[in-house]
Design an enzyme around this catalytic site. Structure first.
Site, PDB file in Angstrom:
ATOM      1  N   LYS A  80       0.837  -1.206   0.000  1.00 20.32           N
ATOM      2  CA  LYS A  80       0.000   0.000   0.000  1.00 20.32           C
ATOM      3  C   LYS A  80       0.877   1.263   0.000  1.00 20.32           C
ATOM      4  O   LYS A  80       2.072   1.204   0.294  1.00 20.32           O
ATOM      5  CB  LYS A  80      -0.950  -0.027   1.206  1.00 20.32           C
ATOM      6  CG  LYS A  80      -1.920  -1.218   1.176  1.00 20.32           C
ATOM      7  CD  LYS A  80      -2.995  -1.075   0.101  1.00 20.32           C
ATOM      8  CE  LYS A  80      -3.622  -2.374  -0.335  1.00 20.32           C
ATOM      9  NZ  LYS A  80      -4.533  -3.030   0.558  1.00 20.32           N
TER      10      LYS A  80
HETATM   11  C1  LIG Z   1      -5.605  -4.126   0.816  1.00 21.01           C
HETATM   12  C2  LIG Z   1      -7.068  -3.981   0.906  1.00 21.01           C
HETATM   13  C3  LIG Z   1      -7.810  -4.361   2.037  1.00 21.01           C
HETATM   14  C4  LIG Z   1      -7.269  -5.232   3.128  1.00 21.01           C
HETATM   15  O1  LIG Z   1      -6.176  -4.845   3.770  1.00 21.01           O
HETATM   16  P1  LIG Z   1      -5.244  -5.919   4.524  1.00 21.01           P
HETATM   17  O2  LIG Z   1      -4.374  -5.001   5.319  1.00 21.01           O
HETATM   18  O3  LIG Z   1      -4.517  -6.693   3.500  1.00 21.01           O
HETATM   19  O4  LIG Z   1      -6.124  -6.756   5.395  1.00 21.01           O
HETATM   20  C5  LIG Z   1      -9.146  -4.038   2.104  1.00 21.01           C
HETATM   21  N1  LIG Z   1      -9.763  -3.416   1.092  1.00 21.01           N
HETATM   22  C6  LIG Z   1      -9.113  -3.080  -0.032  1.00 21.01           C
HETATM   23  C7  LIG Z   1      -9.873  -2.387  -1.107  1.00 21.01           C
HETATM   24  C8  LIG Z   1      -7.754  -3.360  -0.172  1.00 21.01           C
HETATM   25  O5  LIG Z   1      -7.120  -3.034  -1.305  1.00 21.01           O
END
Ligand SMILES: *Cc1c(COP(=O)(O)O)cnc(C)c1O
Length: 374
Positions: A184
């Site tokens: 991210k």
């Molecule tokens: C990455 C992501 C998540 C989940 O995050 P994690 O930290 O991997 O649990 C939720 N929603 C969206 C749209 C994402 O891209």
């Protein structure tokens, strides 16, 4: 073959090592530690929101938000058909049912004009997801929520620092959720946070996150509700604080990379990019493209294989929520048509998108793509 370019890799060039080292040296490695509070305050402030509650990932952040708002069995929650599965699973954890809305063909976000037809007497909330960092139409979504008395939980997992009408994503919700997974725009390795401007919601999130330990009760270990251990460690928060200090730099890098992709692919037919509304600032978590095989002369699968031969990593886009066996068996209505979501999923993929990509790397990727078109 020249160097391999991955889809994503984290950039940890600030105070990460310094803060983590300090946490280890002082023995503060659990969720009790100063970096958790400092990260919560810094990140909430970056979002323009009063309160933040750090958690261990972005999926549980969505669940925590839903639980704090009292959403559960018998309720329905509207989500986009085109999203990462976490959005749907978090709704399932509460016992409520996810209800899907197709994507908009231009922005690839939930099509706000198709939300109202999915609202029933059971609908309690809408979860707009800012897909790939592109802010949803929050004017339209907030108006619908207000009219039908629904909660809004932005799933801003992909949209740290994105803006709609000059306001940061995460500031339009009753409670918004973020992810800090390694790929991210801001990362703690694994991690998440909910942010809210509402004190009551903030207190509930803190309460449910930490096993519903009694707040002012006379006896510790006496629990009135079923809580969760969703705590983030001080080690992760130390990284998060360092990342937040450089949030604007990372945002600038991602936006710049997206501009370079568009520039170097502008003369290539059959490549479609995500479009943002005029008042939306897309932070480009991922540079996704959709191939029009007739215009490009090759299919997306052929191009992906060709990129791989040239040392360039790619990743497919999400599969529609309506095509998930897990959700169908859970009881979701998967019968409708979601043509835009299917089109994205069948013809699109991510190009390398790390903040640290160089212009030379992007040029090389674009030349491989251009050279392969027929
Ligand atoms: C990455 C992501 C998540 C989940 O995050 P994690 O930290 O991997 O649990 C939720 N929603 C969206 C749209 C994402 O891209």
């Amino acid at each position: 073959m020249s160097d391999f370019i991955p889809v994503c890799e984290p950039l940890l060039g600030g105070n990460e090592v310094k803060y983590v080292t300090e946490a280890v040296q002082t023995g503060w490695i659990s969720s009790s530690g100063k970096y958790v509070t400092q990260f919560e305050e810094a990140f909430a402030s970056y979002c323009g929101v009063k309160y933040g509650v750090a958690v261990c990932n972005g999926t549980v952040a969505i669940h925590l938000a839903l639980a704090a708002l009292g959403i559960g069995k018998g309720d329905e929650v509207i989500i986009p058909a085109f999203t990462m599965i976490a959005t749907a699973f978090a709704v399932c954890y509460t016992g409520a049912t996810p209800v899907f809305v197709d994507a908009d063909k231009e922005t690839w976000n939930i099509d706000a004009s198709r939300i109202e037809e999915k609202i029933t007497t059971r609908t309690k909330a809408i979860i707009p997801v800012h897909i790939f960092g592109n802010p949803c139409d929050m004017d339209a979504i907030c108006a619908i929520a207000k009219k039908h008395n629904l909660y809004i939980i932005e799933d801003a997992a992909e949209a740290h620092g994105a803006e709609f009408s000059g306001k940061k994503t995460g500031s339009f919700s009753d409670i918004a959720s973020f992810s800090f997974f390694a790929n991210k725009n801001l990362t703690t390795g694994e991690g998440g946070m909910v942010v809210t401007g509402n004190e009551e919601n903030y207190k509930k999130c803190r309460y449910f996150k930490n096993m519903c330990f009694p707040v002012d009760a006379p006896r510790v270990y006496s629990h009135d509700n079923i809580g969760f251990n969703y705590r983030m460690s001080n080690l992760h928060a130390a990284i998060g604080l360092a990342q937040t200090e450089r949030a604007d730099d990372y945002r600038t890098m991602r936006i710049h990379n997206a501009e370079l992709y568009k520039k170097y692919l502008s003369d290539c037919k059959g490549i479609i990019f995500q479009k943002n509304q005029a008042n939306a600032l897309n932070v480009h978590w991922m540079n996704a493209i959709v191939i029009n095989p007739r215009e490009y002369g090759r299919t997306k699968d052929e191009l992906i294989a060709h990129l791989k031969e040239n040392g360039i990593d790619t990743r497919l886009l999400f599969v529609s929520m309506s095509r998930q066996k897990s959700l169908k068996e859970f009881g979701c209505d998967c019968s409708g048509e979601y043509p835009v979501t299917d089109w994205l999923s069948e013809n699109g993929f991510y190009l390398p998108s790390a903040s640290s990509l160089t212009e030379e790397q992007i040029k090389r990727i674009c030349n491989v793509i251009k050279g392969f078109s027929k």
